[in-house]
Design an enzyme around this catalytic site. Sequence first.
Site, PDB file in Angstrom:
ATOM      1  N   SER A   1     -14.030  92.736 -62.756  1.00 21.88           N
ATOM      2  CA  SER A   1     -13.540  92.255 -64.047  1.00 21.88           C
ATOM      3  C   SER A   1     -12.132  91.686 -64.005  1.00 21.88           C
ATOM      4  CB  SER A   1     -13.598  93.388 -65.071  1.00 21.88           C
ATOM      5  OG  SER A   1     -12.816  94.480 -64.640  1.00 21.88           O
TER       6      SER A   1
ATOM      7  N   HIS B   1     -20.004  91.503 -65.654  1.00 21.24           N
ATOM      8  CA  HIS B   1     -19.438  90.148 -65.616  1.00 21.24           C
ATOM      9  C   HIS B   1     -20.324  89.162 -64.858  1.00 21.24           C
ATOM     10  CE1 HIS B   1     -15.781  91.425 -67.545  1.00 21.24           C
ATOM     11  NE2 HIS B   1     -15.957  92.554 -66.877  1.00 21.24           N
TER      12      HIS B   1
ATOM     13  N   LYS C   1     -20.593  90.803 -73.562  1.00 23.77           N
ATOM     14  CA  LYS C   1     -19.830  89.753 -72.883  1.00 23.77           C
ATOM     15  C   LYS C   1     -20.655  88.460 -72.841  1.00 23.77           C
ATOM     16  CE  LYS C   1     -17.160  93.194 -70.374  1.00 23.77           C
ATOM     17  NZ  LYS C   1     -15.992  93.217 -71.243  1.00 23.77           N
TER      18      LYS C   1
HETATM   19  C1  LIG Z   1     -17.198  96.213 -65.499  1.00 25.32           C
HETATM   20  C2  LIG Z   1     -17.288  96.702 -66.900  1.00 25.32           C
HETATM   21  N1  LIG Z   1     -18.158  97.681 -67.194  1.00 25.32           N
HETATM   22  C3  LIG Z   1     -18.278  98.157 -68.450  1.00 25.32           C
HETATM   23  C4  LIG Z   1     -17.529  97.639 -69.476  1.00 25.32           C
HETATM   24  C5  LIG Z   1     -17.677  98.240 -70.850  1.00 25.32           C
HETATM   25  O1  LIG Z   1     -18.589  97.518 -71.594  1.00 25.32           O
HETATM   26  P1  LIG Z   1     -18.559  97.647 -73.206  1.00 25.32           P
HETATM   27  O2  LIG Z   1     -17.438  96.772 -73.656  1.00 25.32           O
HETATM   28  O3  LIG Z   1     -19.895  97.174 -73.654  1.00 25.32           O
HETATM   29  O4  LIG Z   1     -18.310  99.082 -73.508  1.00 25.32           O
HETATM   30  C6  LIG Z   1     -16.642  96.594 -69.224  1.00 25.32           C
HETATM   31  C7  LIG Z   1     -15.886  95.956 -70.308  1.00 25.32           C
HETATM   32  O5  LIG Z   1     -14.959  96.137 -70.844  1.00 25.32           O
HETATM   33  C8  LIG Z   1     -16.497  96.125 -67.895  1.00 25.32           C
HETATM   34  O6  LIG Z   1     -15.635  95.169 -67.604  1.00 25.32           O
END
Ligand SMILES: Cc1ncc(COP(=O)(O)O)c(C=O)c1O
Length: 326
Positions: A118, A146, A177
């Site tokens: 990310s 991502h 996302k």
């Molecule tokens: C790699 C990763 N996993 C999980 C999440 C969490 O997802 P959510 O925003 O749906 O809780 C994010 C985002 O912020 C992320 O970048």
Amino acid sequence: MAEATLRGAGATASRLVVGTDTEAVALERELAAWKGTEAALLFGSGYAANLGVLTALLGRGDAVFSDSLNHASIIDGCRLSGAAIHRYGHCDADHLASLLESARDAHRKLIVTESVFSMDGDVAPLAEIAELVERHDAALVVDEAHAAGVFGPRGEGLVRELGLGDRVDLTIGTLGKGFGVYGAYVAGAQVWIDWLVNACRPFIFTTALPPAVVGGVRAALELVSEAGDLREFLRARAQEFRARLRALGLDTAGSTTQIVPIVVGSNELALAFAEHLERNGVLGIAIRPPTVPEGTARIRLSLTAAHTDEHLEQALAAVRAAAGAL
Ligand SMILES: Cc1ncc(COP(=O)(O)O)c(C=O)c1O
């Protein structure tokens, strides 16, 4: 989607209490078909999914192997699980191999990684990790937050793009996302999903996703599946954008995807850079520790298929000006 909205703005309670709305059942079938897995399970968010999967699968006496740049939700899931945590160097399969060797006697072993990272926009060495999984009789969980929508012939993610679908036990993805909605899913074999339904606390003890959101995701899934041309376009654009930033002497870390960081080092510099960009109409978020390691504060730029040539020229001009001024 409008029909789903009429079914209600809320799901009223946990699925294990009030049952599952037919929209959600349909979406889980569609997600599984899209991912090429036996089953899929919806979650309230990616955070809840990571926390839930890791705590449901691991406990004391087990060992979890986690990339050092994994997302906070993965880190928290590892901590809460009670398993021994082995952090391997970012994308370092050799380090992972030696840690697996040293934890040979653990009851169960599980490796967890993001596919597209990310904050760096680089990708995990998934084929090498899959080899290690097989050699060490471990399980593999991949967070495609991502990569979903961007990689894979139908946007399924990097695992599918690399042909590793059969070698990954569970993939996790947020619907907030690339899908532009909210919620998350976990996809894998039926036996894993059945276990989660019975053991995963952030699935069991929480209100289900609202039908209106589920309807939005079903509509988004259709768009994502059919957006092959946009995916090609985005990836080519990101490559060109990165090359032009590098030509300016900027450090884009290991990025090979639509996430393009500009690593500047200090927090002060990152904040000043972001302010400069904002004054020129460009949203470039200053990302600082603890989100990234000390000394690697950065501007995180994220490209979408909706960015036009003009947008990217504007962004490059603003970056050039900020870099020159600072
Ligand atoms: C790699 C990763 N996993 C999980 C999440 C969490 O997802 P959510 O925003 O749906 O809780 C994010 C985002 O912020 C992320 O970048």
